[in-house]
Design a protein around this motif. Structure first.
Motif, mmCIF file in Angstrom:
data_model
loop_
_atom_site.group_PDB
_atom_site.id
_atom_site.type_symbol
_atom_site.label_atom_id
_atom_site.label_comp_id
_atom_site.label_asym_id
_atom_site.label_seq_id
_atom_site.Cartn_x
_atom_site.Cartn_y
_atom_site.Cartn_z
ATOM 1 N N UNK A 1 4.398 -2.070 5.471
ATOM 2 C CA UNK A 1 4.644 -3.472 5.136
ATOM 3 C C UNK A 1 5.603 -3.590 3.954
ATOM 4 N N UNK A 2 5.501 -2.650 3.011
ATOM 5 C CA UNK A 2 6.377 -2.669 1.837
ATOM 6 C C UNK A 2 7.732 -2.014 2.110
ATOM 7 N N UNK A 3 7.864 -1.368 3.260
ATOM 8 C CA UNK A 3 9.105 -0.672 3.573
ATOM 9 C C UNK A 3 9.303 0.572 2.729
ATOM 10 N N UNK A 4 8.192 1.231 2.356
ATOM 11 C CA UNK A 4 8.252 2.387 1.472
ATOM 12 C C UNK A 4 7.705 3.639 2.152
ATOM 13 N N UNK A 5 8.100 4.786 1.605
ATOM 14 C CA UNK A 5 7.600 6.077 2.050
ATOM 15 C C UNK A 5 6.650 6.649 0.986
ATOM 16 N N UNK A 6 5.946 7.694 1.349
ATOM 17 C CA UNK A 6 5.023 8.324 0.411
ATOM 18 C C UNK A 6 5.725 8.741 -0.873
ATOM 19 N N UNK A 7 6.964 9.210 -0.771
ATOM 20 C CA UNK A 7 7.704 9.683 -1.948
ATOM 21 C C UNK A 7 8.019 8.570 -2.938
ATOM 22 N N UNK A 8 7.902 7.311 -2.509
ATOM 23 C CA UNK A 8 8.196 6.175 -3.391
ATOM 24 C C UNK A 8 7.014 5.807 -4.289
ATOM 25 N N UNK B 1 -5.736 10.315 -0.045
ATOM 26 C CA UNK B 1 -4.548 10.270 -0.900
ATOM 27 C C UNK B 1 -3.700 11.518 -0.697
ATOM 28 N N UNK B 2 -4.349 12.678 -0.676
ATOM 29 C CA UNK B 2 -3.629 13.933 -0.506
ATOM 30 C C UNK B 2 -2.935 13.993 0.851
ATOM 31 N N UNK B 3 -3.632 13.530 1.871
ATOM 32 C CA UNK B 3 -3.099 13.601 3.233
ATOM 33 C C UNK B 3 -1.894 12.690 3.434
ATOM 34 N N UNK B 4 -1.958 11.490 2.880
ATOM 35 C CA UNK B 4 -0.903 10.501 3.122
ATOM 36 C C UNK B 4 0.190 10.537 2.058
ATOM 37 N N UNK B 5 -0.197 10.745 0.794
ATOM 38 C CA UNK B 5 0.761 10.626 -0.311
ATOM 39 C C UNK B 5 1.102 11.963 -0.957
ATOM 40 N N UNK B 6 0.395 13.024 -0.616
ATOM 41 C CA UNK B 6 0.674 14.323 -1.204
ATOM 42 C C UNK B 6 0.152 14.417 -2.630
ATOM 43 N N UNK B 7 0.724 15.347 -3.409
ATOM 44 C CA UNK B 7 0.232 15.579 -4.773
ATOM 45 C C UNK B 7 1.120 14.964 -5.841
ATOM 46 N N UNK B 8 2.086 14.120 -5.464
ATOM 47 C CA UNK B 8 3.011 13.548 -6.442
ATOM 48 C C UNK B 8 2.423 12.417 -7.267
ATOM 49 N N UNK B 9 1.689 11.464 -6.659
ATOM 50 C CA UNK B 9 1.250 10.308 -7.447
ATOM 51 C C UNK B 9 0.223 10.674 -8.516
ATOM 52 N N UNK B 10 0.318 10.014 -9.667
ATOM 53 C CA UNK B 10 -0.708 10.116 -10.705
ATOM 54 C C UNK B 10 -1.854 9.194 -10.312
ATOM 55 N N UNK C 1 7.304 7.911 -14.225
ATOM 56 C CA UNK C 1 8.637 7.417 -13.886
ATOM 57 C C UNK C 1 8.539 6.123 -13.093
ATOM 58 N N UNK C 2 9.650 5.450 -12.957
ATOM 59 C CA UNK C 2 9.672 4.231 -12.160
ATOM 60 C C UNK C 2 9.222 4.538 -10.741
ATOM 61 N N UNK C 3 8.486 3.645 -10.161
ATOM 62 C CA UNK C 3 8.001 3.836 -8.799
ATOM 63 C C UNK C 3 6.922 2.837 -8.481
ATOM 64 N N UNK C 4 6.524 2.818 -7.251
ATOM 65 C CA UNK C 4 5.524 1.859 -6.792
ATOM 66 C C UNK C 4 4.126 2.354 -7.089
ATOM 67 N N UNK C 5 3.179 1.418 -7.143
ATOM 68 C CA UNK C 5 1.772 1.743 -7.329
ATOM 69 C C UNK C 5 0.951 1.272 -6.140
ATOM 70 N N UNK C 6 -0.072 2.032 -5.815
ATOM 71 C CA UNK C 6 -1.001 1.692 -4.742
ATOM 72 C C UNK C 6 -2.353 1.378 -5.358
ATOM 73 N N UNK C 7 -3.008 0.333 -4.867
ATOM 74 C CA UNK C 7 -4.368 -0.002 -5.298
ATOM 75 C C UNK C 7 -5.269 -0.027 -4.075
#
Length: 412
Positions: free
Chosen positions: A293-300, A322-331, A389-395
């Motif tokens: 819906x946001x037009x974003x990928x996991x890396x964003x 979180x690990x499966x969909x977004x990997x280990x990048x997000x804090x 760094x700049x980037x999107x957040x998920x809640x």
């Protein structure tokens, strides 16, 4: 059929918070960023119960905030909503005296409604008889009344309702509010969630289910999301309200944007009344829908404000998701270590915190995270807030009945 609509951003122009971390957005944000638990040693209203501690809003004076006469006619949950809404509207810079109220909607989330009123009046019924039950019982306990009272306070005459999706209610409300803006039905939406359920019947119900932490001897250490020694959540109360507008409208009036609500996904587990789907399939559907819906990928995605209840099943399921969909990048963080679990208000409080994290590029720590569960393979923020760094957040928000709701927030 896939959603082919173009991306849509709803600007967050106002934030108001009433939480166990403090009254007001600044107080709540500061305490949450410090990572200090707010769990009281004892909650007076819970005296005599087996689970008699929680995260209560400190020093909330409804009479001073709203006026004594008005406060007496409102359940505590509606009092919180009005106080948070007043702050959010002031923060937005909108003039409620001159706006077109027919184009202003109110969508709030609440899981239970006026629980304190219900319990108090039930006691009156048993002890003094039905003739002594308050005529204000129904308008004080009904789950929709928080939204109704906010509308009365500011003259919002557009769509007005409450979403009730258990502990996902606040997130569902914010996502639904964005959809109202997207549809063109209104120009401003006052949205969020509120809950005030630190009462014996509700807390005892959760206790009997085995959902609550049993650390009565150390309540400040009890809520410990993703920790290997977690044993349940700590109940809480509070509210958060966000004001949403179209970005073009905000810029035209010279307003400020905290963040954008850019994606929303919702789903059902269709699995169990209280336990999450062990594979997290429903939650994954909601998360992937929100990203699309946001037009974003996991890396964003730079960070995740997790549902993170401190319960054994939820935290493992969510971490794997979180690990499966977004990997280990997000804090990843869970603010429930600080403010506890405020049920229907939790998602709104976490949406507000995620908006502030996006705005300030700062992720609060997960309080009481001493020994991360070895089965949790995600980048957890602990000990101190972390710049990102700049980037999107998920809640993320998940609730009984298999309710799942996810928001994606981006910079304004």
């Amino acid at each position: 059929m896939a959603d082919t609509r173009p991306p849509f951003d709803a600007a967050v122009t106002g934030i108001g918070m009433v939480t166990a971390a403090g009254i007001g957005t600044a107080a709540s944000w500061n305490r949450i960023c410090l990572g200090n638990s707010t769990a009281a040693v004892r909650v007076p209203a819970l005296a005599g119960t087996r689970a008699d501690f929680g995260c209560a809003v400190p020093g909330f004076d409804a009479a001073a905030s709203l006026g004594r006469r008005k406060a007496l006619r409102l359940d505590r949950s509606s009092q919180f909503a009005l106080a948070a809404a007043a702050e959010a509207l002031a923060d937005s810079g909108l003039d409620t005296a001159t706006w077109d109220g027919a184009r202003v909607a109110v969508v709030l989330g609440s899981g239970i409604g006026g629980a304190a009123t219900w319990e108090a009046q039930h006691d009156v019924l048993l002890e003094r008889g039905f003739n002594q039950v308050s005529p204000m019982l129904i308008p004080m306990l009904a789950v929709n009344m928080a939204a109704g009272y906010v509308a009365m306070e500011c003259g919002a005459r557009g769509p007005n309702f409450v979403t009730a999706t258990a502990c996902a209610s606040g997130t569902t409300a914010v996502g639904t509010a964005r959809e109202l803006l997207r549809s063109g039905v209104c120009d401003v939406v006052i949205t969020g969630g509120t809950e005030a359920c630190l009462v014996p019947s509700i807390v005892s119900g959760f206790s009997q289910m085995g959902a609550l932490s049993s650390r009565r001897d150390a309540p400040g250490d009890a809520s410990r999301p993703f920790d290997v020694d977690r044993d349940g959540f700590v109940p809480a109360e509070g509210a958060a309200v966000l004001v949403l507008e179209r970005p073009a409208d905000v810029r035209a009036r010279g307003g400020r944007i905290h963040a954008m609500v850019s994606g929303y996904g919702a789903s059902a587990d269709a699995h169990h009344a209280t336990a999450p789907d062990p594979e997290g399939r429903g939650a994954e559907l909601a998360l992937r829908t929100a990203l699309r819906d946001a037009g974003l990928e996991a890396a964003d995605i730079a960070h995740v404000n997790a549902h993170g209840t401190s319960t054994p099943l939820n935290d493992i399921t969510e971490a794997r998701l979180i690990s499966r969909v977004l990997g280990d990048r997000p804090a990843v963080t869970s603010v429930k270590g600080v403010v506890g679990h405020s049920l229907g208000a939790a998602g709104a409080i976490e949406a507000a915190v995620t908006a502030l994290s996006v705005e300030h590029r700062l992720v609060p720590p997960t309080a009481n995270l001493q020994s991360p569960d070895p089965a949790v393979d995600i980048d957890l923020v602990a000990k101190a807030a972390r710049g990102i760094p700049a980037g999107a957040g998920v809640s993320n928000s998940f609730g009984f009945g298999g309710q799942n709701a996810v928001l994606v927030l981006t910079a304004g």
